[in-house]
Design a protein around this motif. Sequence first.
Motif, short mmCIF file in Angstrom:
data_model
loop_
_atom_site.label_atom_id
_atom_site.label_comp_id
_atom_site.label_asym_id
_atom_site.label_seq_id
_atom_site.Cartn_x
_atom_site.Cartn_y
_atom_site.Cartn_z
N SER A 80 9.82 1.22 -0.45
CA SER A 80 10.79 1.93 0.39
C SER A 80 10.50 1.75 1.87
N SER A 81 9.25 1.84 2.29
CA SER A 81 8.94 1.67 3.71
C SER A 81 9.24 0.25 4.17
N PHE A 82 9.13 -0.71 3.26
CA PHE A 82 9.45 -2.11 3.58
C PHE A 82 10.93 -2.26 3.92
N VAL A 83 11.81 -1.75 3.06
CA VAL A 83 13.25 -1.86 3.30
C VAL A 83 13.67 -1.01 4.49
N ILE A 84 13.12 0.19 4.58
CA ILE A 84 13.45 1.07 5.72
C ILE A 84 13.06 0.41 7.03
N THR A 85 11.86 -0.16 7.09
CA THR A 85 11.38 -0.81 8.32
C THR A 85 12.21 -2.03 8.66
N ALA A 86 12.67 -2.76 7.65
CA ALA A 86 13.50 -3.94 7.91
C ALA A 86 14.72 -3.56 8.74
N TYR A 87 15.35 -2.46 8.40
CA TYR A 87 16.55 -2.05 9.16
C TYR A 87 16.20 -1.25 10.41
N SER B 291 0.85 -1.19 0.00
CA SER B 291 0.00 0.00 0.00
C SER B 291 0.88 1.24 0.00
N GLN B 292 0.46 2.25 -0.75
CA GLN B 292 1.12 3.54 -0.68
C GLN B 292 0.36 4.52 0.20
N ASN B 293 -0.84 4.17 0.59
CA ASN B 293 -1.64 5.05 1.44
C ASN B 293 -1.43 4.77 2.92
N SER B 294 -1.26 3.50 3.27
CA SER B 294 -0.98 3.09 4.65
C SER B 294 0.25 2.21 4.60
N ARG B 295 1.43 2.86 4.65
CA ARG B 295 2.65 2.19 4.21
C ARG B 295 3.67 1.90 5.31
N TRP B 296 3.30 2.11 6.55
CA TRP B 296 4.25 1.86 7.63
C TRP B 296 3.79 0.74 8.55
N GLY B 297 3.03 -0.19 7.99
CA GLY B 297 2.58 -1.35 8.72
C GLY B 297 1.12 -1.25 9.10
N PRO B 298 0.39 -2.37 8.93
CA PRO B 298 0.87 -3.68 8.50
C PRO B 298 1.20 -3.78 7.02
N ASP B 299 0.77 -2.77 6.21
CA ASP B 299 1.09 -2.76 4.79
C ASP B 299 2.29 -1.86 4.53
N TYR B 300 2.96 -2.07 3.42
CA TYR B 300 4.17 -1.33 3.08
C TYR B 300 4.20 -1.06 1.59
N ASP B 301 5.00 -0.06 1.20
CA ASP B 301 5.43 0.02 -0.19
C ASP B 301 6.91 -0.34 -0.22
N ASN C 5 17.01 1.86 -6.74
CA ASN C 5 16.86 2.75 -7.89
C ASN C 5 16.36 4.07 -7.31
N TYR C 6 17.13 5.14 -7.46
CA TYR C 6 16.82 6.40 -6.80
C TYR C 6 15.42 6.90 -7.08
N ALA C 7 14.92 6.60 -8.27
CA ALA C 7 13.65 7.18 -8.69
C ALA C 7 12.44 6.35 -8.33
N ALA C 8 12.59 5.02 -8.32
CA ALA C 8 11.36 4.26 -8.42
C ALA C 8 11.24 3.01 -7.57
N HIS C 9 12.35 2.36 -7.17
CA HIS C 9 12.15 1.07 -6.52
C HIS C 9 13.34 0.70 -5.64
N THR C 10 13.07 -0.17 -4.69
CA THR C 10 14.12 -0.73 -3.83
C THR C 10 13.64 -2.08 -3.32
N CYS C 11 14.58 -2.96 -3.02
CA CYS C 11 14.24 -4.23 -2.37
C CYS C 11 15.45 -4.70 -1.58
N LEU C 12 15.30 -5.79 -0.85
CA LEU C 12 16.33 -6.27 0.05
C LEU C 12 16.82 -7.64 -0.39
N ALA C 13 18.13 -7.76 -0.63
CA ALA C 13 18.71 -9.06 -0.94
C ALA C 13 18.70 -9.93 0.32
N THR D 47 12.65 8.23 3.81
CA THR D 47 11.19 8.09 3.69
C THR D 47 10.77 7.52 2.35
N ASN D 48 11.64 7.64 1.33
CA ASN D 48 11.33 7.11 0.01
C ASN D 48 12.63 6.84 -0.74
#
Length: 237
Positions: free
Chosen positions: A35-42, A23-33, A92-100, A55-56
């Motif tokens: 960037s918030s997913f990778v940020i929250t992981a750390y 979710s991009q509207n409720s993105r800090w848990g329980p749903d994530y987008d 990717n600075y503009a659009a996406h991130t994920c965690l290896a 934040t993004n």
Amino acid sequence: MTVIEKAVQWAIKTANDNSHGYSQNSRWGPDYDCSSFVITAYEQAGVPVKQAGATNTRNMWNAFVACGFNDVTTQVGLSSGYGIEAGDVLLNYAAHTCLAIGGGKVANCRTDEGNSQTGDQSGNEIRIQGYWNYPWNAVLRYKGGPANDGQIKDGSNSGASQENHSWSPKTLQMSNAYSTDCVVLQALLNAHHFPCGSVDGFYGAKTQAAVNKAQQFYGLEVDGICGKKTWDKLLKR
């Protein structure tokens, strides 16, 4: 358990738990987008990257480096994933991130696939998948820094690089010149199902046609020029 192990285990557990979706509207848990997913992981592993200003995808590089990450992009093979380790942040600075997560796999918070409800309705909104090159601009690797102490005050520390990797898209139109911004644009167009062919960084006829389709879909002026309004629509995913 190390910081990296905590981050990776959280990402795997969250990806495999369908009570968490995209979710991009409720993105800090329980749903994530993404960037918030990778940020929250750390963050939950004790590294205050959000407090440092993450934040993004556009501001993650500076905040993560301030918190003890090194940019190891030149040490890995982006096309194949060679040398990428568990815990590496693919950005990717503009659009996406994920965690290896190791073993050639990543935890990827992708899209809601048209499902607006909380949670993962398809099992694919957040998923474990094989490595691919989005394309990525940077690979960030945690080497130790201000973890668990909450001492980041201004988004920097004495050991952090002062290089600025924040990103603002440029207006693009038909051109014979290669552009890294065009690489990002083409990746976004393909991701949004406005196919433009190969991601080669050249704004040719196929890219212009895909931009026209995107502008028509979003109710924008159809002029084949990717300006601020078109970027804004494509970056909201």
